[in-house]
Write an enzyme that holds these catalytic residues in place. Structure first.
Site, PDB file in Angstrom:
ATOM      1  CB  ILE A  68     -35.022 -44.546   3.621  1.00 27.90           C
ATOM      2  CG1 ILE A  68     -35.991 -43.455   4.049  1.00 27.90           C
ATOM      3  CG2 ILE A  68     -33.601 -44.117   3.919  1.00 27.90           C
ATOM      4  CD1 ILE A  68     -35.950 -43.138   5.569  1.00 27.90           C
ATOM      5  CB  SER A  69     -37.148 -41.862  -1.077  1.00 26.43           C
ATOM      6  OG  SER A  69     -37.858 -43.017  -1.455  1.00 26.43           O
ATOM      7  CD  GLN A  70     -32.361 -36.518  -3.058  1.00 28.76           C
ATOM      8  OE1 GLN A  70     -32.972 -36.899  -4.043  1.00 28.76           O
ATOM      9  NE2 GLN A  70     -31.449 -35.576  -3.099  1.00 28.76           N
ATOM     10  N   PRO A  71     -34.779 -37.237   1.114  1.00 30.44           N
ATOM     11  CG  PRO A  71     -34.008 -36.489   3.191  1.00 30.44           C
ATOM     12  CD  PRO A  71     -33.593 -37.276   1.973  1.00 30.44           C
ATOM     13  NE  ARG A 107     -34.749 -39.589   5.164  1.00 27.28           N
ATOM     14  CZ  ARG A 107     -33.550 -39.819   4.631  1.00 27.28           C
ATOM     15  NH1 ARG A 107     -32.464 -39.377   5.233  1.00 27.28           N
ATOM     16  NH2 ARG A 107     -33.442 -40.463   3.487  1.00 27.28           N
TER      17      ARG A 107
END
Ligand code: SAH
Length: 221
Positions: A68-71, A42
């Site tokens: 970028i979205s939260q994992p 990531r």
């Protein structure tokens, strides 16, 4: 060998293992999803200055006022999409950094991803190709229209929140397919919603409270 892996290698692997344990603790169960998140770098999908934070469970800026979205959310949405049987093709609306597309690319045959901001789409294309991920097709366009030439899709995922899921996207879902999307629910709140298409109708489940950038109309340069 993934670029930059030599420098960031060990630390990143340890950081990823830690992140995956956290995701498990938060209820992510699908071993395929956890395995992909354990291996995918990531840190390459975020700006260099933020790399040291890439394995925190948070959304991070990727420029152009996008994130970028939260994992956890990536894992949750991927799991929700996969539940109910294998998917051959998936359409993503909102390529952003390309991370979600890269996750899906390890789990389905082919990913189609559309992005309205050209520079983001271009960067994602370059990075995915550098990583040797070649089952993702990218297009710079308004995702509200889907990708009619490649429809129907077994899965559709929206990573930007519309007020309502566009009709065009629901019609591009194959029977038995699933669509997962954050949808505005009033007062600035959003819910993660899953539509499952049966032969006759759409079944709608509400999954979680979430917070995504808004889905915007039209494509920009
Ligand atoms: N999936 C991305 C998250 C990106 S954030 C990742 O893994 O990094 C959401 C993205 O949706 C932004 O890049 C934004 O530009 C894009 N977006 C918003 N509205 C859109 C639309 N109508 N069509 C295509 N992309 C859209």
């Amino acid at each position: 060998m993934v670029p930059d892996a030599a420098g960031a290698g060990l630390t990143s692997q340890r950081a990823r293992d830690r992140l995956v344990r956290l995701l498990e603790g938060q209820g992510i169960r699908d071993p395929r999803v956890l395995e992909v998140m354990r291996t995918l770098p990531r840190h390459l999908f975020v700006e260099e200055a933020l790399r040291h934070r890439a394995y925190e469970n948070t959304a991070l800026p990727i420029g152009h006022r996008q994130t970028i979205s939260q994992p956890f959310i990536v894992a949750r949405m991927t799991e929700a999409l996969l539940e109910g049987g294998p998917l051959r093709t998936v359409l993503e609306v909102g390529t952003g950094s390309g991370y979600q597309a890269a996750v899906l690319a390890q789990l389905v045959d082919r990913v189609y991803s559309v992005e309205r901001i050209q520079a983001l789409s271009r960067n994602a294309r370059e990075l995915l190709s550098r990583l040797g991920i070649n089952n993702v097709n990218l297009r710079h366009s308004d995702g509200g229209e889907g990708w009619p030439e490649r429809a129907p899709f077994d899965g559709i995922i929206l990573t930007a929140a519309p007020r309502e899921v566009p009709e065009a996207l629901l019609t591009q879902l194959a029977p038995g397919g699933r669509l997962v999307a954050p949808v505005e629910s009033g007062g600035g709140r959003q819910q993660l919603v899953r539509y499952t298409r049966t032969e006759e109708a759409f079944v709608r489940d509400i999954l979680d409270a979430v917070l995504f950038v808004p889905m915007l109309p039209g494509a920009e340069q």
